[in-house]
Write an enzyme that holds these catalytic residues in place. Structure first.
Site, PDB file in Angstrom:
ATOM      1  N   TYR B 101       0.864  -1.194   0.000  1.00  0.00           N
ATOM      2  CA  TYR B 101       0.000   0.000   0.000  1.00  0.00           C
ATOM      3  C   TYR B 101       0.892   1.232   0.000  1.00  0.00           C
ATOM      4  O   TYR B 101       1.851   1.317   0.773  1.00  0.00           O
ATOM      5  CB  TYR B 101      -0.890   0.001   1.249  1.00  0.00           C
ATOM      6  N   GLU B 190      -3.575   7.492  -4.014  1.00  0.00           N
ATOM      7  CA  GLU B 190      -3.461   6.246  -3.239  1.00  0.00           C
ATOM      8  C   GLU B 190      -3.374   5.055  -4.183  1.00  0.00           C
ATOM      9  O   GLU B 190      -4.145   4.969  -5.140  1.00  0.00           O
ATOM     10  CB  GLU B 190      -4.687   6.110  -2.321  1.00  0.00           C
TER      11      GLU B 190
END
Lengths: 292, 376
Positions: B101, B190
């Site tokens: 991530y 993101e």
């Protein structure tokens, strides 16, 4: 004494010749603010009802002795105007302009903080010290002189609370609208610190709203560093759970940002919180009465 | 402005962040053609501006073009948390060895961009932050210093990525993501998951990209990506549709929110949250009333205006203009005006002598009156 603007304020309005700049610049002067200059590139030498207009802020400082700037410049040029004011030696910059790109403020913030400049806004209603100076768009007629400091993220809600206080016979030392943008020049804490040091302020009302954790941080400051009582109002108790900024946004602050969570955090730090503007005004009246 | 996955990936691609090849499809036939062109297994992904697509059945693997066509017709029209799927992203399927991530958020509190990186990707990042906070590396970047290579090293070593091949690719992605964040005026970028394939290739399998509305004038290419059809007019104008019967119109977000609170406080049920904004000119008032009265539940309307930049006489004129242009006879309209040009505004309304306009002096009394009228 009041804070940020007072009888020593010598104001230059950046964007004085635009419609908003002119309307509010003249209103500020009519209130008694010492408006010494306007700045509009290319319009140097003109005047707006007797207020001299210069091409640059540097001239407004050297020719007219300006020490405070009010920025009404359109959004895409607003941060440039702030830099210009700071580099011309202006000590206090109040930016009313809304829709200023957030990244521009992100870069400007450490710059003007490093120079020790006080900045309020952007996207804010300005600063009013009743009886002394009004810099911005706050309708001064609804406020009166007194000893209550008022600091708020929201413009019109500030007026509402000020109005409720006035109805109860309570006046203000200074009213500061810090603005609701992602990056503003001064936070609640910056303003609370100045109210704490101001000998004309006895009590402070902090007006917040849902989102972020600025109110929670301010509460910690109040508990640790302030001797003066602080009361608060938070808007948004009936708001449905808001849109969060993706996944990352929600976990940055560690706060849910709801009105209820803020109320609890503030109360835990000894700050009384009203649930309507009328209620918070009444709570202030009780506290002010108790102190008188 | 939130971007769809495929739009965010287009920006990723422009900044050199590796993504899988894909095609946009709005019909099952287009999905079939796209899968055929891409060749091999594909993933059919619903394009909606909300999370939780996978759980809602909005992401499916298809082995063949015909399968992609069938999966597309399953997913198109699906309602995912109130968002109807009208577009699909058909992407070459990737084999996944690891899921990481990586994000950059605009941290308002710190007034700095904030990097977050963990090798525990693919799940809700809130969960990682809560259950295993040490696995999540957070790092602020000084906006004046800008990106420096050490930032990537801190993230990579901090999260414990030790394969040199991965380290090299991630360092490059970190730098490019920062460029994408700054140069696109992003509020959030993101990548979840950032995958490592069995062959050791690192790439962005998803994208969440939010751009600052106030900076769109600098990015006409991004501004063009706005999906005007997907924007619910009631939602964009009235900001929030609630479930009650008192229509609310204030000026400024704070006062409008506070008005909703006060209506609820006196026992009413707010129908919406509508902010006229700083200007609040007559035309804006007409538009607001048009939108509010589209909601069949609305029984009364409460205008709570405290003029600053907004001038009360303008608002009054707007209300009268709306009464001329729209059939508002069924709606009692409670109006509270204070601040800039309030006297003039009240006079304009009084002189018009409309039977369904109820002037009130304070916010609290106005709220009470509007609630009482909604119950009639």
């Amino acid at each position: 004494m009041a804070i940020i603007v007072d009888n020593d304020t010598r104001l230059v309005v950046q964007g004085l010749t635009g419609s908003e700049g002119r309307f509010h610049g003249l209103r500020n002067r009519a209130y008694g603010t010492n408006v010494v200059a306007g700045v509009t590139p290319g319009k140097g030498g003109q005047d707006v009802e007797g207020i001299p207009v210069f091409d640059t802020v540097a001239e407004a400082v050297s020719e007219a002795g300006a020490n405070t700037s009010l920025v009404f410049v359109p959004a895409r040029f607003a941060v440039d105007a702030v830099y210009e004011a700071v580099d011309a030696g202006i000590g206090t910059v109040i930016a009313i302009t809304e829709h200023v790109p957030a990244h521009e403020m992100l870069r400007a913030y450490p710059y003007f903080r490093g120079k020790g400049v006080t900045m309020i806004g952007p996207n804010c209603p300005g600063v009013l010290s009743p009886g002394k100076a009004n810099v911005g768009i706050i309708p001064a007629e609804i406020f009166s002189e007194g000893s209550i400091g008022l600091v708020s993220r929201s413009g019109t809600l500030t007026y509402q609370i000020g109005h409720e206080l006035t109805q109860l016979g309570l006046g203000n030392s200074t009213i500061v609208g810090i603005g609701g943008d992602p990056v503003v020049g001064s936070s609640f804490i910056d303003v609370l610190e100045r109210f704490e040091a101001d000998d004309e302020t006895d009590l402070v009302v902090m007006v917040g709203e849902i989102g972020g954790d600025e109110e929670e941080k301010a509460a910690g400051f109040v508990q640790e560093r302030m001797s003066k009582p602080v009361l608060s109002y938070i808007a948004g108790f009936s708001a449905p759970p808001g849109k969060t900024m993706g996944h990352a946004g929600a976990i940055i602050s560690g706060s849910s940002g709801t009105a209820q969570a803020k109320k609890e955090a503030l109360e835990a730090c000894g700050i009384e919180v009203g649930t309507t503007p009328t209620e918070v005004a009444q709570m202030v009246a009780e506290r002010a009465g108790a102190r008188a | 402005m939130d971007l769809y996955e495929y739009q965010g990936k287009e920006l990723f691609r422009r900044f050199g962040i590796p993504v899988s090849e894909g095609r946009l499809a709005e019909t099952p036939e287009e999905a079939l053609a796209a899968a055929d062109e891409l060749g091999g297994p594909v993933v059919v992904k619903a394009q909606v501006l909300t999370g939780g697509r996978g759980k809602a059945g909005g992401v499916k693997l298809a082995e063949t073009p015909e399968d992609a066509e069938a999966k597309a017709s399953d997913i198109l029209g699906l309602d995912i948390k109130g968002h109807v799927v009208r577009r699909l992203w058909i992407e070459k399927a990737s084999d996944i060895a690891k899921e990481y991530y990586l994000s950059i958020a605009f941290d308002r509190g710190a007034k700095q961009p904030l990097f977050m990186f963990t090798t525990q990707g693919g799940v809700e990042i809130e969960q990682v932050a809560e259950e295993n906070p040490d696995a999540l590396v957070r790092l602020h970047v000084d906006p004046l210093e800008g990106f420096q290579p050490w930032v990537a090293r801190r993230l990579i070593y901090g999260a414990g990525v030790d394969d040199p091949n991965e380290q090299k690719q991630i360092a490059s992605i970190v730098e490019k993501l920062y460029r994408a964040f700054v140069e696109s005026d992003a509020m959030l970028t993101e990548i979840n998951p950032l995958i490592v394939t069995p062959e050791g290739e690192v790439k962005a399998l998803d994208s969440k990209f939010t751009v600052d509305d106030n900076a769109l004038f600098r990015h006409p290419d991004i501004a063009e990506m706005r999906d005007t059809e997907a924007a619910d007019p009631l939602e964009t104008f009235a900001r929030e549709k609630l479930d009650g019967d008192v229509g609310i119109c204030g000026n400024g977000a704070g006062l409008s929110m506070s008005t909703v609170d006060v209506v609820a406080h006196v026992g009413g049920r707010p129908a919406n949250f509508c902010d006229l904004g700083g200007g609040g000119d007559a035309e804006g008032v007409v538009d607001a009333l048009e939108v509010i009265t589209r909601d069949p539940q609305v029984k009364s309307i409460f205008f709570n205006i405290f003029g600053g930049i907004t001038r009360c006489d303008e608002v009054a004129r707007g209300i009268l203009a709306a009464l001329d242009r729209l059939d508002m006879s069924a709606y009692p309209i409670v109006v509270r005006l204070d601040g800039t040009n309030a006297e003039a505004g009240r006079r304009i309304l009084a002189e018009a002598g409309k039977p369904n306009i109820y002037p009130e002096a304070t916010m609290l009394e106005g709220a009470r009156k509007a609630v009482e009228l909604a119950k009639k």
